[in-house]
Design a protein around this motif. Structure first.
Motif, mmCIF file in Angstrom:
data_model
loop_
_atom_site.group_PDB
_atom_site.id
_atom_site.type_symbol
_atom_site.label_atom_id
_atom_site.label_comp_id
_atom_site.label_asym_id
_atom_site.label_seq_id
_atom_site.Cartn_x
_atom_site.Cartn_y
_atom_site.Cartn_z
ATOM 1 N N ALA A 139 18.955 13.576 20.976
ATOM 2 C CA ALA A 139 18.161 14.329 21.944
ATOM 3 C C ALA A 139 17.821 15.728 21.433
ATOM 4 C CB ALA A 139 18.900 14.412 23.278
ATOM 5 N N ARG A 160 22.711 13.218 26.414
ATOM 6 C CA ARG A 160 21.337 13.706 26.658
ATOM 7 C C ARG A 160 21.344 14.911 27.591
ATOM 8 N NH1 ARG A 160 20.154 7.987 26.372
ATOM 9 N NH2 ARG A 160 20.589 7.748 28.600
ATOM 10 N N GLU A 174 17.078 16.131 18.531
ATOM 11 C CA GLU A 174 16.191 15.814 17.418
ATOM 12 C C GLU A 174 16.683 16.476 16.154
ATOM 13 O OE1 GLU A 174 11.976 15.917 18.107
ATOM 14 O OE2 GLU A 174 12.307 15.823 20.265
#
Ligand SMILES: NCc1[nH]cc(CCC(=O)O)c1CC(=O)O
Length: 442
Positions: A245, A300, A247
């Protein structure tokens, strides 16, 4: 090995072929898994060495795609049916799903923490300002620098032998490694300090293994299922969901650890994560608690909170090894210019360590001995390409009498409560020598 009952369910009736890289750590991990599989499934298991481009190509690892090449080669062998199963260090696996493959098991996790191997038995607290501490991981570097101890974080690469060898040979005062790797190699007695997770968080999924097989290979998946540990799977699921999440890749300055949280009936997970600037000037640290059954959602959620704190900037900061780290005064071995790296053995342990070194070509360490690695540690072409420093893996020289390996305690239970510490701004000790910090790797 006992070929008790070859075949069984599906497969070709032959032994289970477990693909492995040839590095000492990869082999050790694979052999452990093979042994467990033999015991639980009764099937014969053979190790099949998969040579990867990273093992053959003499070009610096980062030029041929980074650690990803190791994972990619094993996956290719799986998909092509050359092997039935692959054992990965979970923290080295990209978070993106691999089409056609499944995560067949996450065995019980080894100690996830980072440890220090210090000269003369030195622990973190014994290191003087300016002490040279080696690590190639932006995560470790960032967190070490943020401690404000005035450490001189030096960029190093290579397998366990190589890295510990820097200390044994006196080139570094200490190196930071994953406890799990040393334990699996039977070298835990060389550890001189265990880094507290309140100071340095490990890489997401550090200490865990991932067993991967073809999605349509039910027989292998079934054999692997016996090795799966729900607790390890939940924890790593949370940590990796966070990483995904954000990235962030395996070389990003992101640390995370999920542990069972105290609570009625259990089933609770606490996830703590850190995102830091590689120069240690900023640290975002937060934690959440939640149901183990919603591990991914926990990850997340925590990522979203960190992003709201500004984590994106820091995550991006992790890439260019030559920039941030060097700018912060990151030293390097052998009097190399700041930002230089000791790039020796991108072996089993080379994972996330070479974070974004793409920008910084490896500085050749002073030529010392012929690139002959220890017998145990096959010299990877890559490491051969860069004259390795003296390697004395098993040299016990490091540990002076009276310095018991501190790495025995299990990770502290529920240390941090659901506390958040957004933006703990710390100024890296800007010592005259221009480099102070430490790091922790992915
Ligand atoms: N960086 C590469 C790597 N990948 C897995 C391990 C150790 C084993 C593990 O974390 O499961 C290591 C070595 C290290 O970080 O010191």
């Amino acid at each position: 090995m006992t070929a008790a009952e070859v075949g069984g369910a599906g497969a070709a009736g032959g032994p289970l072929r477990l693909g492995t890289r040839r590095s000492p750590l990869a082999r050790a991990q694979s052999e452990m898994v093979a042994e467990r599989l033999r015991a639980t499934s009764g099937r014969a298991v053979v190790l099949v060495e998969v040579t990867t481009q990273g093992d053959v190509d003499r070009a610096p690892l980062r030029q041929i795609g980074g650690t990803g090449v190791f994972v990619a080669a094993l996956r290719e062998a799986l998909l092509e049916g050359r092997v039935d199963l692959a054992v990965h260090s979970f923290k080295d696996l990209p978070t993106a799903p691999a089409p056609g493959l499944v995560l067949a098991a996450v065995p019980p996790r080894e100690d996830p923490r980072d440890v220090l191997v210090g000269a003369g038995g030195a622990g973190l607290g014994d290191l003087p300002v300016g002490a040279r501490v080696g690590t190639g991981s932006p995560r470790r570097a960032a967190q070490l620098r943020a401690l404000g101890l005035g450490l001189d974080v030096v960029d190093v690469r290579g397998n366990v032998d190589t890295r510990v060898g820097f200390v044994t040979s006196g080139r570094l005062d200490a190196v930071v490694l994953a406890s799990a790797g040393l334990r699996r190699l039977g070298r835990h007695d060389e550890v001189t300090d265990v880094l507290d997770v309140d100071q340095v968080l490990p890489a997401p999924a550090q200490g865990a293994l991932a067993l991967e097989c073809r999605a349509d290979d039910d027989a292998t998946a079934q054999a692997c299922a016996a090795l799966d540990d729900p607790a390890a799977r939940a924890a790593t699921t949370a940590e990796r969901a966070l990483l995904a999440a954000l990235e962030a890749g395996c070389s990003a300055p992101v640390g995370a650890l999920a542990r069972p949280a105290a609570g009625e009936g259990g089933g609770l997970l606490e996830l703590v994560a850190v995102v830091a600037a590689t120069d240690g000037s900023r640290v975002l640290r937060r934690s959440v608690r939640g149901d183990e059954a919603e591990a991914a959602e926990l990850g997340r959620r925590l990522a979203a909170e960190l992003l709201a704190d500004g984590a994106a900037d820091l995550v991006a900061d992790g890439a260019p090894a030559g920039s941030a780290a060097a700018g912060a005064g990151g030293g390097s071995l052998g009097g190399l210019p700041a930002g230089g790296a000791l790039d020796v053995a991108p072996d089993a342990v080379a994972g996330p360590d070479h974070g974004g070194a793409a920008a910084a070509p490896p500085v050749e360490p002073p030529p010392t001995r012929p690139p002959v690695d220890t017998p145990v540690a096959p010299v990877l072409p890559d490491e051969a390409g860069t004259p390795p420093l003296p390697i004395h893996p098993s040299s016990p020289a490091l540990r002076p009498a009276g310095t018991p390996p501190p790495g025995s305690q299990p990770p502290p239970g529920g240390t941090s409560s659901t506390r958040r510490t957004p933006g703990t701004a710390q100024t890296p000790p800007a010592d005259a020598r221009g480099s102070s910090s430490q790091e922790s790797e992915a």
